[in-house]
Design a protein around this motif. Structure first.
Motif, PDB file in Angstrom:
ATOM      1  N   MET A   1      56.033 -19.699 -19.429  1.00 44.52           N
ATOM      2  CA  MET A   1      54.888 -18.808 -19.392  1.00 44.52           C
ATOM      3  C   MET A   1      54.457 -18.554 -17.952  1.00 44.52           C
ATOM      4  O   MET A   1      54.452 -19.454 -17.119  1.00 44.52           O
ATOM      5  CB  MET A   1      53.711 -19.414 -20.170  1.00 44.52           C
ATOM      6  N   ILE A   2      54.108 -17.298 -17.663  1.00 45.83           N
ATOM      7  CA  ILE A   2      53.576 -16.918 -16.360  1.00 45.83           C
ATOM      8  C   ILE A   2      52.063 -16.783 -16.506  1.00 45.83           C
ATOM      9  O   ILE A   2      51.589 -16.098 -17.403  1.00 45.83           O
ATOM     10  CB  ILE A   2      54.175 -15.580 -15.890  1.00 45.83           C
ATOM     11  N   GLU A   3      51.318 -17.443 -15.630  1.00 52.25           N
ATOM     12  CA  GLU A   3      49.866 -17.385 -15.743  1.00 52.25           C
ATOM     13  C   GLU A   3      49.211 -17.107 -14.392  1.00 52.25           C
ATOM     14  O   GLU A   3      49.425 -17.828 -13.418  1.00 52.25           O
ATOM     15  CB  GLU A   3      49.322 -18.694 -16.321  1.00 52.25           C
ATOM     16  N   PHE A   4      48.433 -16.035 -14.347  1.00 44.74           N
ATOM     17  CA  PHE A   4      47.603 -15.699 -13.197  1.00 44.74           C
ATOM     18  C   PHE A   4      46.175 -16.140 -13.516  1.00 44.74           C
ATOM     19  O   PHE A   4      45.617 -15.756 -14.543  1.00 44.74           O
ATOM     20  CB  PHE A   4      47.583 -14.190 -12.940  1.00 44.74           C
ATOM     21  N   ASN A   5      45.584 -16.922 -12.618  1.00 43.03           N
ATOM     22  CA  ASN A   5      44.212 -17.381 -12.815  1.00 43.03           C
ATOM     23  C   ASN A   5      43.396 -17.033 -11.570  1.00 43.03           C
ATOM     24  O   ASN A   5      43.519 -17.671 -10.529  1.00 43.03           O
ATOM     25  CB  ASN A   5      44.194 -18.887 -13.067  1.00 43.03           C
ATOM     26  N   GLN A   6      42.575 -15.982 -11.681  1.00 45.79           N
ATOM     27  CA  GLN A   6      41.730 -15.513 -10.579  1.00 45.79           C
ATOM     28  C   GLN A   6      42.541 -15.281  -9.297  1.00 45.79           C
ATOM     29  O   GLN A   6      42.101 -15.613  -8.192  1.00 45.79           O
ATOM     30  CB  GLN A   6      40.602 -16.503 -10.306  1.00 45.79           C
ATOM     31  N   VAL A   7      43.713 -14.682  -9.458  1.00 49.27           N
ATOM     32  CA  VAL A   7      44.610 -14.485  -8.311  1.00 49.27           C
ATOM     33  C   VAL A   7      44.109 -13.348  -7.420  1.00 49.27           C
ATOM     34  O   VAL A   7      43.682 -12.294  -7.888  1.00 49.27           O
ATOM     35  CB  VAL A   7      46.053 -14.199  -8.788  1.00 49.27           C
ATOM     36  N   GLU A   8      44.200 -13.597  -6.125  1.00 50.10           N
ATOM     37  CA  GLU A   8      43.851 -12.600  -5.111  1.00 50.10           C
ATOM     38  C   GLU A   8      44.969 -12.510  -4.084  1.00 50.10           C
ATOM     39  O   GLU A   8      45.606 -13.517  -3.765  1.00 50.10           O
ATOM     40  CB  GLU A   8      42.551 -12.997  -4.398  1.00 50.10           C
ATOM     41  N   LYS A   9      45.206 -11.293  -3.595  1.00 52.12           N
ATOM     42  CA  LYS A   9      46.140 -11.112  -2.489  1.00 52.12           C
ATOM     43  C   LYS A   9      45.468 -10.229  -1.446  1.00 52.12           C
ATOM     44  O   LYS A   9      45.151  -9.071  -1.703  1.00 52.12           O
ATOM     45  CB  LYS A   9      47.437 -10.449  -2.963  1.00 52.12           C
ATOM     46  N   LYS A  10      45.218 -10.830  -0.276  1.00 49.87           N
ATOM     47  CA  LYS A  10      44.598 -10.094   0.824  1.00 49.87           C
ATOM     48  C   LYS A  10      45.541 -10.140   2.026  1.00 49.87           C
ATOM     49  O   LYS A  10      46.038 -11.203   2.404  1.00 49.87           O
ATOM     50  CB  LYS A  10      43.254 -10.717   1.197  1.00 49.87           C
ATOM     51  N   TYR A  11      45.797  -8.982   2.610  1.00 50.83           N
ATOM     52  CA  TYR A  11      46.674  -8.914   3.777  1.00 50.83           C
ATOM     53  C   TYR A  11      45.914  -9.253   5.056  1.00 50.83           C
ATOM     54  O   TYR A  11      44.670  -9.249   5.086  1.00 50.83           O
ATOM     55  CB  TYR A  11      47.318  -7.530   3.872  1.00 50.83           C
ATOM     56  N   ALA A  12      46.664  -9.525   6.107  1.00 49.79           N
ATOM     57  CA  ALA A  12      46.061  -9.951   7.369  1.00 49.79           C
ATOM     58  C   ALA A  12      45.089  -8.919   7.940  1.00 49.79           C
ATOM     59  O   ALA A  12      44.138  -9.271   8.640  1.00 49.79           O
ATOM     60  CB  ALA A  12      47.162 -10.249   8.392  1.00 49.79           C
ATOM     61  N   ASN A  13      45.336  -7.639   7.642  1.00 55.04           N
ATOM     62  CA  ASN A  13      44.459  -6.585   8.158  1.00 55.04           C
ATOM     63  C   ASN A  13      43.181  -6.415   7.325  1.00 55.04           C
ATOM     64  O   ASN A  13      42.375  -5.519   7.586  1.00 55.04           O
ATOM     65  CB  ASN A  13      45.201  -5.253   8.245  1.00 55.04           C
ATOM     66  N   GLY A  14      43.018  -7.266   6.300  1.00 55.02           N
ATOM     67  CA  GLY A  14      41.824  -7.217   5.478  1.00 55.02           C
ATOM     68  C   GLY A  14      41.964  -6.432   4.194  1.00 55.02           C
ATOM     69  O   GLY A  14      41.066  -6.451   3.342  1.00 55.02           O
ATOM     70  N   THR A  15      43.097  -5.734   4.030  1.00 57.79           N
ATOM     71  CA  THR A  15      43.327  -4.949   2.813  1.00 57.79           C
ATOM     72  C   THR A  15      43.484  -5.875   1.617  1.00 57.79           C
ATOM     73  O   THR A  15      44.267  -6.826   1.650  1.00 57.79           O
ATOM     74  CB  THR A  15      44.603  -4.087   2.942  1.00 57.79           C
ATOM     75  N   ILE A  16      42.729  -5.599   0.555  1.00 53.93           N
ATOM     76  CA  ILE A  16      42.824  -6.392  -0.668  1.00 53.93           C
ATOM     77  C   ILE A  16      43.778  -5.681  -1.633  1.00 53.93           C
ATOM     78  O   ILE A  16      43.465  -4.601  -2.138  1.00 53.93           O
ATOM     79  CB  ILE A  16      41.443  -6.576  -1.319  1.00 53.93           C
ATOM     80  N   ALA A  17      44.942  -6.290  -1.865  1.00 48.59           N
ATOM     81  CA  ALA A  17      45.950  -5.692  -2.746  1.00 48.59           C
ATOM     82  C   ALA A  17      45.731  -6.077  -4.198  1.00 48.59           C
ATOM     83  O   ALA A  17      46.006  -5.288  -5.108  1.00 48.59           O
ATOM     84  CB  ALA A  17      47.350  -6.114  -2.304  1.00 48.59           C
ATOM     85  N   LEU A  18      45.245  -7.296  -4.435  1.00 46.86           N
ATOM     86  CA  LEU A  18      44.978  -7.784  -5.787  1.00 46.86           C
ATOM     87  C   LEU A  18      43.683  -8.570  -5.775  1.00 46.86           C
ATOM     88  O   LEU A  18      43.401  -9.296  -4.813  1.00 46.86           O
ATOM     89  CB  LEU A  18      46.106  -8.700  -6.285  1.00 46.86           C
ATOM     90  N   GLN A  19      42.907  -8.458  -6.866  1.00 42.49           N
ATOM     91  CA  GLN A  19      41.690  -9.266  -6.983  1.00 42.49           C
ATOM     92  C   GLN A  19      41.355  -9.503  -8.454  1.00 42.49           C
ATOM     93  O   GLN A  19      41.594  -8.652  -9.311  1.00 42.49           O
ATOM     94  CB  GLN A  19      40.518  -8.585  -6.280  1.00 42.49           C
TER      95      GLN A  19
END
Length: 261
Positions: free
Chosen positions: A1-19
């Motif tokens: 099973m694949i589980e995402f729990n409150q996953v966030e991805k923010k790039y170094a330049n501050g761009t939020i790709a996932l929240q």
């Protein structure tokens, strides 16, 4: 099973790709991730195999915390996950079977890596994988002599040869004509059903996603705005995912199909 729990991805330049990503994907599901370009679809699937590192929350595969893997652990983990790209990522100046055999390189002894000599068992597995996607007769043909659809099938066979539990596909039919795209999608569906391999696919073609996937995940501005069965997707839901641009996308897709024909 694949589980995402409150996953966030923010790039170094501050761009939020996932929240605020919270998802559970069971083994054997066929999932299509849809949304506008830049919505975070590719980032979402590439976090699963650590091509991208998450910056918040927890992402686990069979209770393994993906973010905590290091070095050889990551390489072993990735053996379970096949990745299919839009650009195929093949060596076009060599044969089909040699491209499929690449999947066995991590398992070779040092002298086999140096000499490029594969075992008989590995060669048979490569041929079996080619047979599963219907291009066994092309095994000893150079890749640059194949059509785009055939090359995508080589990429799929290469992935199957490593015996994955999960296949991630990043826009696998974006560069294919409608007829060839259908053939490739039929391959994905058959492999998903016959081998119980999870397929998580990032795809722009809404109609194709609804036809083949069992489950749709809609991403908008890095957040999940829909997660449910394909037959539950309505025009209203698509408008929410695409910000009211669905009709424009359909017109563009129809024009592209007409140009191909």
């Amino acid at each position: 099973m694949i589980e995402f729990n409150q996953v966030e991805k923010k790039y170094a330049n501050g761009t939020i790709a996932l929240q605020n990503i919270n998802l559970k994907i069971e083994q054997g599901e066929f999932v299509a991730v849809i949304g506008l370009s830049g919505a975070g679809k590719s980032t979402l699937i590439r976090c699963i195999n650590r091509m991208h590192d998450i910056t918040g929350g927890r992402l686990s595969v069979d209770d393994v915390d993906v973010a905590k893997l290091r070095g050889k652990q990551i390489r072993r983990f990735r053996r379970r996950i096949g990745m299919i790209f839009q650009s195929f990522n093949l060596v076009t100046r060599t044969t089909v079977i040699k491209n499929v055999l690449v999947s066995f390189v991590p398992d070779l002894s040092w002298w086999r890596k140096v000499t490029g000599v594969f075992t008989t068992e590995q060669k048979l597995k490569a041929l079996e994988a080619l047979d599963k996607v219907g291009i066994l007769d092309k095994a000893y043909v150079r890749v640059d002599q194949l059509s785009g659809g055939q090359q995508q099938r080589v990429a799929l066979a290469r992935t199957l040869a490593q015996n994955p539990d999960i296949i991630l596909a990043d826009e696998p039919i974006a560069s294919l004509d409608p007829v060839t795209a259908k053939m490739v999608m039929d391959d994905f569906k058959r492999i998903n059903k016959d081998m119980s391999i999870s397929v998580i696919m990032n795809i722009h073609h809404v109609e194709v996603a609804l036809e083949y996937a069992d489950r749709i995940i809609g991403i908008r501005k890095g957040e999940v705005v829909f997660d449910g069965e394909s037959n539950r997707v309505t025009k209203q839901i698509l408008d929410e995912i695409y910000g009211g641009q669905v009709e424009e996308m359909k017109s563009s897709a129809e024009e592209s199909s007409a140009n191909v024909r």
